[in-house]
Design an enzyme around this catalytic site. Structure first.
Site, PDB file in Angstrom:
ATOM      1  N   GLY A  11       1.128  -1.155   0.023  1.00 51.35           N
ATOM      2  CA  GLY A  11      -0.073  -0.482   0.089  1.00 51.35           C
ATOM      3  C   GLY A  11       1.053   1.229   0.429  1.00 51.35           C
ATOM      4  N   ALA A  22      15.914  10.571  -0.999  1.00 53.39           N
ATOM      5  CA  ALA A  22      16.825  10.546   0.374  1.00 53.39           C
ATOM      6  C   ALA A  22      17.656   9.163  -0.033  1.00 53.39           C
ATOM      7  CB  ALA A  22      16.181  10.512   1.220  1.00 53.39           C
ATOM      8  N   GLY A 104       4.660  -7.539   4.201  1.00 52.18           N
ATOM      9  CA  GLY A 104       4.395  -7.869   3.290  1.00 52.18           C
ATOM     10  C   GLY A 104       5.838  -7.662   1.505  1.00 52.18           C
ATOM     11  N   ASP A 128       0.332   2.063   8.198  1.00 52.59           N
ATOM     12  CA  ASP A 128      -0.741   1.085   9.245  1.00 52.59           C
ATOM     13  C   ASP A 128       0.379   1.469  10.753  1.00 52.59           C
ATOM     14  OD1 ASP A 128      -2.438   0.641   7.855  1.00 52.59           O
ATOM     15  OD2 ASP A 128      -1.472  -1.467   6.746  1.00 52.59           O
ATOM     16  N   GLN A 255      -7.106   7.764   3.563  1.00 53.37           N
ATOM     17  CA  GLN A 255      -6.037   8.153   4.609  1.00 53.37           C
ATOM     18  C   GLN A 255      -4.573   7.499   3.742  1.00 53.37           C
ATOM     19  OE1 GLN A 255      -7.952   5.828   8.310  1.00 53.37           O
ATOM     20  NE2 GLN A 255      -8.920   5.376   6.605  1.00 53.37           N
TER      21      GLN A 255
END
Ligand code: F6P
Length: 323
Positions: A11, A22, A104, A128, A255
């Site tokens: 995600g 960076a 994952g 998350d 979100q």
């Protein structure tokens, strides 16, 4: 090490671009060539490699999403897929990887290293915040602020109509997003997978508040909540307290989007530098993270298998502050 590649997988999360930037600029700084791999492992298998330089990442630090795009690849989970990915890395002369993603992503990287010996350093990129080995993940702060902004608006209408809102936030199997949303949003109750709060307890709590003449309520439900999703919980509450005017809002994928917060830009930049310098110093199979304000490298196996615990005092805070 002469040529590395960076990719984003799983995600997307706000701040991934700041991390890519960076990585690219640290590689350039140390005189190393850097490639971007499009669409994570899926693009690695297909050979979607693009050469990057300092200018390629100009004007990206403030952008949401990921310029390298992201995907969840089923094919990489097969030996055949990983062999194809390895062949592509060899063809492009890549001798180190920076993987930006979540569990994952790191599971794939670990297998890959075991089979083909490609050194990989991970950067925690997920809204998350469920990764062991870093206090915060890239994207978490922005996602919480986005959810909180939505919750503030929901509170306005909840208050005007004397309603009880069940607001579902993301987080996969963790309540990390839900907790600050509940505390910062002034919720009466928070339901997260890490604690076993039953719907009966929610009903009792709301009944008590109702009897004390509270007229509007906010219940924050983490999407991984074991009692079921926000609709399910709301239905059961409505059946038990019919006089409560209930509504459900699923905040959803907003979100995941938007410009990264200052904290996420800072974290992503720190970790991007640390990932490349870790690779150059011979690190492999580890994730760069910040714990207690210090840079740490945690083995992928720990980030995958160890659980980052929720501070139980946060649950108590919700209880005290909703009295
Ligand atoms: O891991 C990030 C996340 O947004 C989780 O919070 C959510 O469970 C999941 O990804 C949603 O995935 P998708 O975008 O594939 O529906």
């Amino acid at each position: 090490m002469k040529r590395i590649a960076v990719f984003t997988s799983g995600g997307d999360a706000p701040g991934m671009n700041a991390a890519i930037r960076a990585v690219v600029r640290t590689a350039v700084y140390h005189g190393i060539e850097v490639y971007g791999i499009m669409r994570g492992y899926s693009g690695m298998i297909k050979g979607e490699f693009v050469k990057l330089d300092s200018a390629s990442v100009a004007n990206t630090i403030q952008k949401g999403g990921t310029i390298l795009k992201s995907a969840r690849s089923q094919k990489f989970m097969t030996k055949e897929g990983r062999q194809q990915a390895f062949d592509q890395l060899v063809n492009h002369g890549i001798d180190g990887l920076v993987a930006i993603g979540g569990n994952g992503t790191f599971t794939g990287a670990m297998l890959f290293e075991q089979e083909f010996g490609i050194p990989t350093v991970g950067a925690p990129g997920t809204i998350d915040n469920d990764l062991y080995g870093t206090d915060y993940t890239i994207g978490y702060d922005t996602a919480v602020n986005t959810a909180l902004e939505a919750i503030d608006k929901i509170r306005d209408t909840a208050d005007s109509h004397d309603r009880c809102f069940f607001v579902e936030v993301m987080g996969r199997d963790s309540g990390y997003i839900a907790i600050p949303c509940a505390i910062g949003g002034g919720a009466e109750i928070v339901m997260i997978p890490e604690t076993q709060m039953s719907t009966e307890a929610v009903i009792d709590n709301l009944k008590t508040s109702w009897q004390r003449s509270k007229t509007s309520f906010l219940v924050v439900v983490a999407e991984g909540e074991e009692e079921g999703n926000a609709h399910h919980v709301a239905q059961r509450v409505k059946a038990a307290i019919p006089e409560l005017d209930t509504r459900v809002t699923i905040i959803g994928h907003i979100q995941r989007g938007g410009a990264p917060s200052a904290a996420d830009r800072m974290l992503a930049s720190q970790i991007g530098i640390a990932a490349v310098e870790g690779l150059l110093n011979g690190m492999r199979n580890v994730m760069a993270g910040i714990v207690d304000r210090k840079l740490v490298y945690t083995p992928f196996t720990d980030t995958i298998h160890k659980k980052k615990l929720i501070n139980q005092s946060f649950m108590r805070m919700v209880e005290i502050l909703s009295v």
